[in-house]
Design a protein around this motif. Structure first.
Motif, PDB file in Angstrom:
ATOM      1  N   MET A 133      44.934  58.506  25.528  1.00 15.68           N
ATOM      2  CA  MET A 133      46.117  57.809  26.035  1.00 15.68           C
ATOM      3  C   MET A 133      46.544  56.582  25.186  1.00 15.68           C
ATOM      4  O   MET A 133      45.830  56.108  24.604  1.00 15.68           O
ATOM      5  N   GLY A 190      55.654  53.319  37.094  1.00 11.94           N
ATOM      6  CA  GLY A 190      54.790  54.736  37.044  1.00 11.94           C
ATOM      7  C   GLY A 190      53.803  54.727  36.105  1.00 11.94           C
ATOM      8  O   GLY A 190      53.694  55.866  35.553  1.00 11.94           O
ATOM      9  N   CYS A 191      53.270  53.616  35.410  1.00 14.66           N
ATOM     10  CA  CYS A 191      52.423  53.718  34.601  1.00 14.66           C
ATOM     11  C   CYS A 191      50.967  54.577  35.100  1.00 14.66           C
ATOM     12  O   CYS A 191      50.706  54.418  36.305  1.00 14.66           O
ATOM     13  N   ASP A 192      50.507  55.291  34.329  1.00 10.59           N
ATOM     14  CA  ASP A 192      49.626  56.158  34.831  1.00 10.59           C
ATOM     15  C   ASP A 192      48.394  55.260  35.237  1.00 10.59           C
ATOM     16  O   ASP A 192      47.563  55.680  36.317  1.00 10.59           O
ATOM     17  N   TYR A 193      48.051  54.421  34.570  1.00  8.03           N
ATOM     18  CA  TYR A 193      46.844  53.430  34.772  1.00  8.03           C
ATOM     19  C   TYR A 193      47.240  51.835  34.656  1.00  8.03           C
ATOM     20  O   TYR A 193      48.137  51.658  33.817  1.00  8.03           O
ATOM     21  N   ARG A 206      57.427  56.311  27.040  1.00  9.00           N
ATOM     22  CA  ARG A 206      57.660  57.652  27.646  1.00  9.00           C
ATOM     23  C   ARG A 206      58.389  58.701  27.227  1.00  9.00           C
ATOM     24  O   ARG A 206      58.361  59.880  27.063  1.00  9.00           O
ATOM     25  N   ASP A 217      51.023  56.650  42.860  1.00  8.44           N
ATOM     26  CA  ASP A 217      50.114  57.714  42.141  1.00  8.44           C
ATOM     27  C   ASP A 217      49.218  56.785  41.034  1.00  8.44           C
ATOM     28  O   ASP A 217      48.515  57.387  40.146  1.00  8.44           O
ATOM     29  N   THR A 218      49.624  55.693  40.733  1.00  9.73           N
ATOM     30  CA  THR A 218      49.070  54.741  39.775  1.00  9.73           C
ATOM     31  C   THR A 218      47.449  54.678  39.931  1.00  9.73           C
ATOM     32  O   THR A 218      47.163  54.275  40.968  1.00  9.73           O
ATOM     33  N   PRO A 240      49.328  59.934  28.618  1.00  8.96           N
ATOM     34  CA  PRO A 240      49.618  58.853  29.818  1.00  8.96           C
ATOM     35  C   PRO A 240      49.349  57.337  29.108  1.00  8.96           C
ATOM     36  O   PRO A 240      49.022  57.004  27.986  1.00  8.96           O
TER      37      PRO A 240
END
Length: 487
Positions: free
Chosen positions: A1, A64-67, A25, A88-89, A31
């Motif tokens: 990532m 909306g960053c994954d982590y 993105r 969902d982060t 991610p």
């Protein structure tokens, strides 16, 4: 990532940071882990600007960053707000000691772990390692954690003495030569990590081969050995030239250090006798050009046949599609009905093409091929001369040449194949000469992108590399190495 270290950017304004997230993105499917570190946390963001730092963390969640990395030192109410809004982060609760004052056996470290465990979905602890023993202690710390706790833990040592922990850790943060500097003390490149893993016995060397006849000048060793070197992998790729798939090939594939193979003419049909299974795609195309080594559920070693030729064709079309958009072709032309044309048919079918014009001398071969691709409507022409002078309807915007380059001359190829659409992609499968008659004809139409046989070779090799190693192929250096060789 990707880790986006906002505190190391040239600007930390919300607009600029938001732009960087959007750029990642738009240009990568990987991610994103979003991180802001203050000076006291080992970063560059001013300690007195905690409010602004927290606003950036909130921005990352909303983007909306994954982590998102959340330091345990942030105010409880601010962290609670992030947890409530994170959707969902995944929150990585971290604690960093850049001073070297904290040791693994200190009670404060356990306290920090408990605090982080309450905040995050993942816990990350980073301490400055001051002796070579700290990395070993970290490894034991991780082992004990796995026995007692359920949340994932990332633990690493900062600085030179902590580099071993970056090698043996299940997760490692790496730097890259194109970055202006490492994101943290002691960060290593991917190549350095993998070289170290090999020396520690965690990454055994594997030997890869190309099996075929008359392949002394194959470009595949250049492609794959360049990639192995770039990523620091201890593997090697060699040519094994043989008239037939014989006992020598079987013996090579039975060796413990055999990692996989490319298969080329005329062995793509014969290699199956030494394989345990083949992929559904390889069976449909009727040819194996890639051998994989897989471990079965019972621990048994399996040799699996697959096919990446179709992926090479498909990728060439996608990469060269006008304006870089989604392929929208309604019709395609495939020249020839041999093994390569089966890969071409599958490639265009997967791209959503419905009508396929096949130019091939023998109708029986074309009809046999059509039976295996019922999703395509086949129209057969036994020669270029039969192709409609006014062009076909629907007009083809993809052409794939799957016959030897000396089968025809430029004057044989009707302009109507290209003229009916303004933009299209021609994929030439023949390697020699570097500019074939089909390519010369296509170049007369400015809207058509032309790809060479060597381009297909490169694209399919990228997929092979990923299948063999689990690593994304370093496409840029692989392409440069081959282009330098072919001119």
């Amino acid at each position: 990532m990707w880790e986006l270290r906002a505190d190391l950017l040239s600007s930390t304004s919300p607009a600029f940071v938001s732009q960087q997230i959007s750029l990642l993105r738009a240009n990568s499917e990987l991610p994103i882990l979003f991180t802001v570190r203050t000076v006291s946390q080992g970063g560059k963001f001013p300690d007195e600007m905690a409010v602004e730092a927290l606003e950036l963390l909130q921005l990352a969640v909303e983007a909306g960053c994954d982590y998102v990395d959340v330091e345990t030192s942030w105010p409880v109410e601010a962290v609670d707000k992030l947890r409530q809004n994170k959707a969902d982060t995944i929150l990585v609760a971290s604690w960093t000691d850049p001073t070297g004052a904290i040791r693994l056996e200190d009670a404060v470290l356990q306290e920090k772990y408990i605090q982080a465990e309450k905040i995050g979905d993942i816990v990350m602890l980073s301490i400055l390692a001051t002796t070579e023993y700290d990395s070993h202690e970290l490894a034991l710390f991780l082992r004990d954690h796995r026995q007692k706790h359920h949340k994932p833990l990332i633990a690493m040592g900062l600085g030179t003495h902590g580099q071993l922990s970056r090698v043996v850790s299940p997760v490692s943060f790496i730097t890259h030569a194109l970055l202006p500097g490492a994101g943290a003390p002691g960060q290593m490149s991917l190549a350095q990590i993998q070289q170290s893993m090999h020396l520690l016995g965690q990454l055994p060397a594997r030997n890869f081969f190309i099996f075929g006849n008359n392949i002394a000048h194959s470009l595949s060793p250049t492609l794959h050995n360049t990639a192995f070197t770039e990523l620091g992998l201890p593997h090697h790729y060699s040519i094994h030239e043989t008239f037939a798939v014989d006992e020598g090939v079987r013996e090579i594939m039975s060796r413990p250090d055999f990692g996989g193979a490319s298969v080329t003419f005329p062995h793509k049909l014969q290699i199956g006798q030494f394989l345990q299974t083949e992929s559904a795609v390889a069976r449909l195309i009727g040819a194996v050009n890639t051998v994989l080594v897989r471990t079965g559920k019972d621990g048994s070693r399996q040799l699996v046949g697959d096919n990446t030729d179709w992926l090479g064709i498909k990728s060439c079309i996608e990469v060269n599609w006008p304006d870089g958009g989604t392929v929208t072709a309604r019709a395609a032309i495939v020249i020839g009905a041999g093994g390569a044309s089966r890969a071409a048919c599958y490639a265009v079918q997967q791209l959503g093409v419905k009508t396929l014009y096949m130019i091939n001398r023998t109708r029986a071969k074309a009809e046999a091929l059509a039976e295996d691709f019922p999703a395509l409507t086949f129209v057969h022409y036994s020669s270029f001369a039969e192709f409609p002078a006014a062009g076909a309807d629907p007009a083809p915007s993809i052409i794939v040449g799957c016959v030897p380059a000396d089968d025809f001359v430029e004057e044989d190829i009707p302009s109507a194949m290209f003229a009916a659409v303004e933009n299209g992609v021609l994929v030439e499968m023949a390697y020699r000469p570097l500019e074939t008659a089909l390519m010369k004809r296509g170049k007369r139409f400015n809207g058509w992108k032309i790809t060479r046989g060597v381009d297909v070779l490169k694209e399919q090799a990228y997929h092979q590399f990923h299948m063999w190693t689990g690593r994304r192929a370093p496409k840029r250096v692989m392409a440069q190495a081959v282009d330098a060789k072919v001119g």
